[in-house]
Design a protein around this motif. Structure first.
Motif, PDB file in Angstrom:
ATOM      1  N   ALA A 171      -0.625  -2.367   4.115  1.00 29.01           N
ATOM      2  CA  ALA A 171       0.138  -2.661   2.903  1.00 29.01           C
ATOM      3  C   ALA A 171       0.952  -3.938   3.097  1.00 29.01           C
ATOM      4  O   ALA A 171       1.153  -4.406   4.224  1.00 29.01           O
ATOM      5  CB  ALA A 171       1.055  -1.483   2.570  1.00 29.01           C
ATOM      6  N   ALA A 172       1.421  -4.499   2.007  1.00 31.38           N
ATOM      7  CA  ALA A 172       2.249  -5.697   2.082  1.00 31.38           C
ATOM      8  C   ALA A 172       3.463  -5.428   2.953  1.00 31.38           C
ATOM      9  O   ALA A 172       4.144  -4.417   2.793  1.00 31.38           O
ATOM     10  CB  ALA A 172       2.684  -6.111   0.676  1.00 31.38           C
ATOM     11  N   GLY A 173       3.717  -6.322   3.901  1.00 30.91           N
ATOM     12  CA  GLY A 173       4.865  -6.195   4.785  1.00 30.91           C
ATOM     13  C   GLY A 173       4.685  -5.219   5.923  1.00 30.91           C
ATOM     14  O   GLY A 173       5.592  -5.056   6.737  1.00 30.91           O
ATOM     15  N   ALA A 174       3.517  -4.560   6.024  1.00 32.31           N
ATOM     16  CA  ALA A 174       3.286  -3.613   7.116  1.00 32.31           C
ATOM     17  C   ALA A 174       3.138  -4.373   8.429  1.00 32.31           C
ATOM     18  O   ALA A 174       2.871  -5.579   8.462  1.00 32.31           O
ATOM     19  CB  ALA A 174       2.042  -2.773   6.843  1.00 32.31           C
ATOM     20  N   CYS A 175       3.297  -3.665   9.534  1.00 37.25           N
ATOM     21  CA  CYS A 175       3.305  -4.275  10.861  1.00 37.25           C
ATOM     22  C   CYS A 175       1.985  -4.978  11.167  1.00 37.25           C
ATOM     23  O   CYS A 175       0.911  -4.363  11.144  1.00 37.25           O
ATOM     24  CB  CYS A 175       3.578  -3.191  11.904  1.00 37.25           C
ATOM     25  SG  CYS A 175       3.511  -3.792  13.605  1.00 37.25           S
ATOM     26  N   GLY A 176       2.068  -6.263  11.486  1.00 34.36           N
ATOM     27  CA  GLY A 176       0.883  -7.029  11.824  1.00 34.36           C
ATOM     28  C   GLY A 176       0.252  -6.597  13.135  1.00 34.36           C
ATOM     29  O   GLY A 176      -0.972  -6.616  13.279  1.00 34.36           O
ATOM     30  N   ALA A 177       1.068  -6.180  14.096  1.00 28.01           N
ATOM     31  CA  ALA A 177       0.535  -5.748  15.385  1.00 28.01           C
ATOM     32  C   ALA A 177      -0.248  -4.447  15.237  1.00 28.01           C
ATOM     33  O   ALA A 177      -1.318  -4.272  15.835  1.00 28.01           O
ATOM     34  CB  ALA A 177       1.667  -5.572  16.395  1.00 28.01           C
ATOM     35  N   CYS A 178       0.254  -3.531  14.433  1.00 19.17           N
ATOM     36  CA  CYS A 178      -0.469  -2.276  14.192  1.00 19.17           C
ATOM     37  C   CYS A 178      -1.772  -2.541  13.439  1.00 19.17           C
ATOM     38  O   CYS A 178      -2.801  -1.910  13.705  1.00 19.17           O
ATOM     39  CB  CYS A 178       0.401  -1.293  13.413  1.00 19.17           C
ATOM     40  SG  CYS A 178       1.797  -0.614  14.365  1.00 19.17           S
ATOM     41  N   PHE A 179      -1.735  -3.471  12.493  1.00 20.75           N
ATOM     42  CA  PHE A 179      -2.968  -3.850  11.793  1.00 20.75           C
ATOM     43  C   PHE A 179      -3.958  -4.444  12.782  1.00 20.75           C
ATOM     44  O   PHE A 179      -5.162  -4.176  12.711  1.00 20.75           O
ATOM     45  CB  PHE A 179      -2.652  -4.836  10.674  1.00 20.75           C
ATOM     46  CG  PHE A 179      -3.858  -5.269   9.877  1.00 20.75           C
ATOM     47  CD1 PHE A 179      -4.663  -4.334   9.243  1.00 20.75           C
ATOM     48  CD2 PHE A 179      -4.174  -6.611   9.752  1.00 20.75           C
ATOM     49  CE1 PHE A 179      -5.768  -4.737   8.494  1.00 20.75           C
ATOM     50  CE2 PHE A 179      -5.274  -7.021   9.013  1.00 20.75           C
ATOM     51  CZ  PHE A 179      -6.074  -6.081   8.379  1.00 20.75           C
ATOM     52  N   GLY A 229       0.452   0.879  -4.819  1.00 21.63           N
ATOM     53  CA  GLY A 229       1.397   1.679  -4.047  1.00 21.63           C
ATOM     54  C   GLY A 229       0.906   3.090  -3.777  1.00 21.63           C
ATOM     55  O   GLY A 229       1.695   3.952  -3.382  1.00 21.63           O
ATOM     56  N   LEU A 230      -0.399   3.336  -3.955  1.00 21.27           N
ATOM     57  CA  LEU A 230      -0.962   4.664  -3.716  1.00 21.27           C
ATOM     58  C   LEU A 230      -1.282   4.882  -2.243  1.00 21.27           C
ATOM     59  O   LEU A 230      -1.476   6.021  -1.809  1.00 21.27           O
ATOM     60  CB  LEU A 230      -2.239   4.862  -4.546  1.00 21.27           C
ATOM     61  CG  LEU A 230      -2.061   4.748  -6.060  1.00 21.27           C
ATOM     62  CD1 LEU A 230      -3.414   4.817  -6.756  1.00 21.27           C
ATOM     63  CD2 LEU A 230      -1.131   5.839  -6.575  1.00 21.27           C
ATOM     64  N   THR A 231      -1.388   3.807  -1.495  1.00 27.24           N
ATOM     65  CA  THR A 231      -1.614   3.859  -0.051  1.00 27.24           C
ATOM     66  C   THR A 231      -0.600   2.949   0.609  1.00 27.24           C
ATOM     67  O   THR A 231      -0.362   1.833   0.130  1.00 27.24           O
ATOM     68  CB  THR A 231      -3.044   3.400   0.304  1.00 27.24           C
ATOM     69  OG1 THR A 231      -3.982   4.278  -0.335  1.00 27.24           O
ATOM     70  CG2 THR A 231      -3.280   3.431   1.799  1.00 27.24           C
ATOM     71  N   ARG A 232       0.000   3.410   1.702  1.00 27.17           N
ATOM     72  CA  ARG A 232       1.047   2.635   2.363  1.00 27.17           C
ATOM     73  C   ARG A 232       0.759   2.505   3.851  1.00 27.17           C
ATOM     74  O   ARG A 232      -0.094   3.200   4.403  1.00 27.17           O
ATOM     75  CB  ARG A 232       2.411   3.304   2.150  1.00 27.17           C
ATOM     76  CG  ARG A 232       2.785   3.476   0.687  1.00 27.17           C
ATOM     77  CD  ARG A 232       4.151   4.121   0.518  1.00 27.17           C
ATOM     78  NE  ARG A 232       4.446   4.393  -0.878  1.00 27.17           N
ATOM     79  CZ  ARG A 232       4.925   3.501  -1.723  1.00 27.17           C
ATOM     80  NH1 ARG A 232       5.160   2.268  -1.310  1.00 27.17           N
ATOM     81  NH2 ARG A 232       5.167   3.824  -2.993  1.00 27.17           N
ATOM     82  N   GLY A 233       1.504   1.611   4.486  1.00 32.86           N
ATOM     83  CA  GLY A 233       1.397   1.470   5.930  1.00 32.86           C
ATOM     84  C   GLY A 233       0.095   0.844   6.377  1.00 32.86           C
ATOM     85  O   GLY A 233      -0.506   0.027   5.684  1.00 32.86           O
ATOM     86  N   VAL A 234      -0.345   1.242   7.581  1.00 29.97           N
ATOM     87  CA  VAL A 234      -1.556   0.718   8.208  1.00 29.97           C
ATOM     88  C   VAL A 234      -2.507   1.879   8.434  1.00 29.97           C
ATOM     89  O   VAL A 234      -2.082   2.986   8.792  1.00 29.97           O
ATOM     90  CB  VAL A 234      -1.234   0.038   9.556  1.00 29.97           C
ATOM     91  CG1 VAL A 234      -2.505  -0.406  10.265  1.00 29.97           C
ATOM     92  CG2 VAL A 234      -0.294  -1.153   9.338  1.00 29.97           C
TER      93      VAL A 234
END
Length: 206
Positions: free
Chosen positions: A137-145, A178-183
């Motif tokens: 999602a927007a702003g989610a952790c790049g390292a986790c992605f 906004g139906l799915t969040r995070g990584v």
């Protein structure tokens, strides 16, 4: 930005969905996805994104002869992907090429691809015997992605390429709504199932 009358008519079936509605359709129109990386699957993803109202942009990579499909033709061989997709995308939905100011830019691509934005990011590639889709999602952790991306390999082809691209476009839309969040990471099984796979968290997010 409020929907115009022609847009209300164009997206009426989507607006009727409780997960979308008028506000959700405005969000879709307020986002643009840049196609990054390699792979013919981007053509399918571009069609699904454009139909939903999301903007579609493509980088300068050249189109090989093997990528002819419903938005591309053999005549597009060696053209830039952006130039080759433009007529088909415009015919499908001119809103997808509207360079409206303030659109949030996300990225969608088939690995290998370089993802650098802060907007929604979606990647697809081979995983096990089928395909896989990684998303953030927007702003989610790049390292986790990045941890999710490491599961994907290049070379998604055949029917799996079309299915993977369709799921990638759907995930992009869910992220916008906004139906799915995070990584996350989804495994596309050869039999057609979708199975979530746990993504290791980075040291900061643990």
């Amino acid at each position: 930005m409020p929907l115009r009358e022609d847009q209300i008519l164009r997206y009426s079936r989507q607006i009727l969905l409780k997960e979308v509605g008028g506000v959700g359709q405005e969000r879709l129109l307020g986002h643009c996805f840049v196609l990054v990386g390699a792979g013919a699957a981007q053509e399918t993803a571009a069609a699904y994104l454009a139909a939903s109202g999301c903007g579609v942009e493509a980088g300068p990579r050249r189109v090989p002869a093997t990528e002819a499909g419903f938005l591309l033709s053999p005549a597009d061989t060696d053209a830039s992907l952006g130039d080759a997709l433009e007529p088909g995308v415009r015919a499908l939905n001119p809103d997808a090429l509207d360079d409206a100011p303030g659109r949030v830019r996300g990225e969608l691509g088939e690995v290998p691809a370089r993802f650098s934005g802060e907007g929604p990011r979606v990647a697809l590639g081979r995983l096990c015997e089928g395909g896989g889709v990684a998303f953030a999602a927007a702003g989610a952790c790049g390292a986790c992605f990045g941890n999710a991306l490491r599961h994907l390999e290049p070379g998604l082809d055949g029917p799996g390429s079309v299915v993977g691209a369709s799921v990638a476009a759907l995930m992009a839309q869910r992220l916008v709504l906004g139906l799915t969040r995070g990584v996350g990471l989804l495994v596309l099984e050869p039999e057609g199932g979708l199975v979530p796979r746990e993504v290791p968290k980075c040291g900061t997010c643990q």
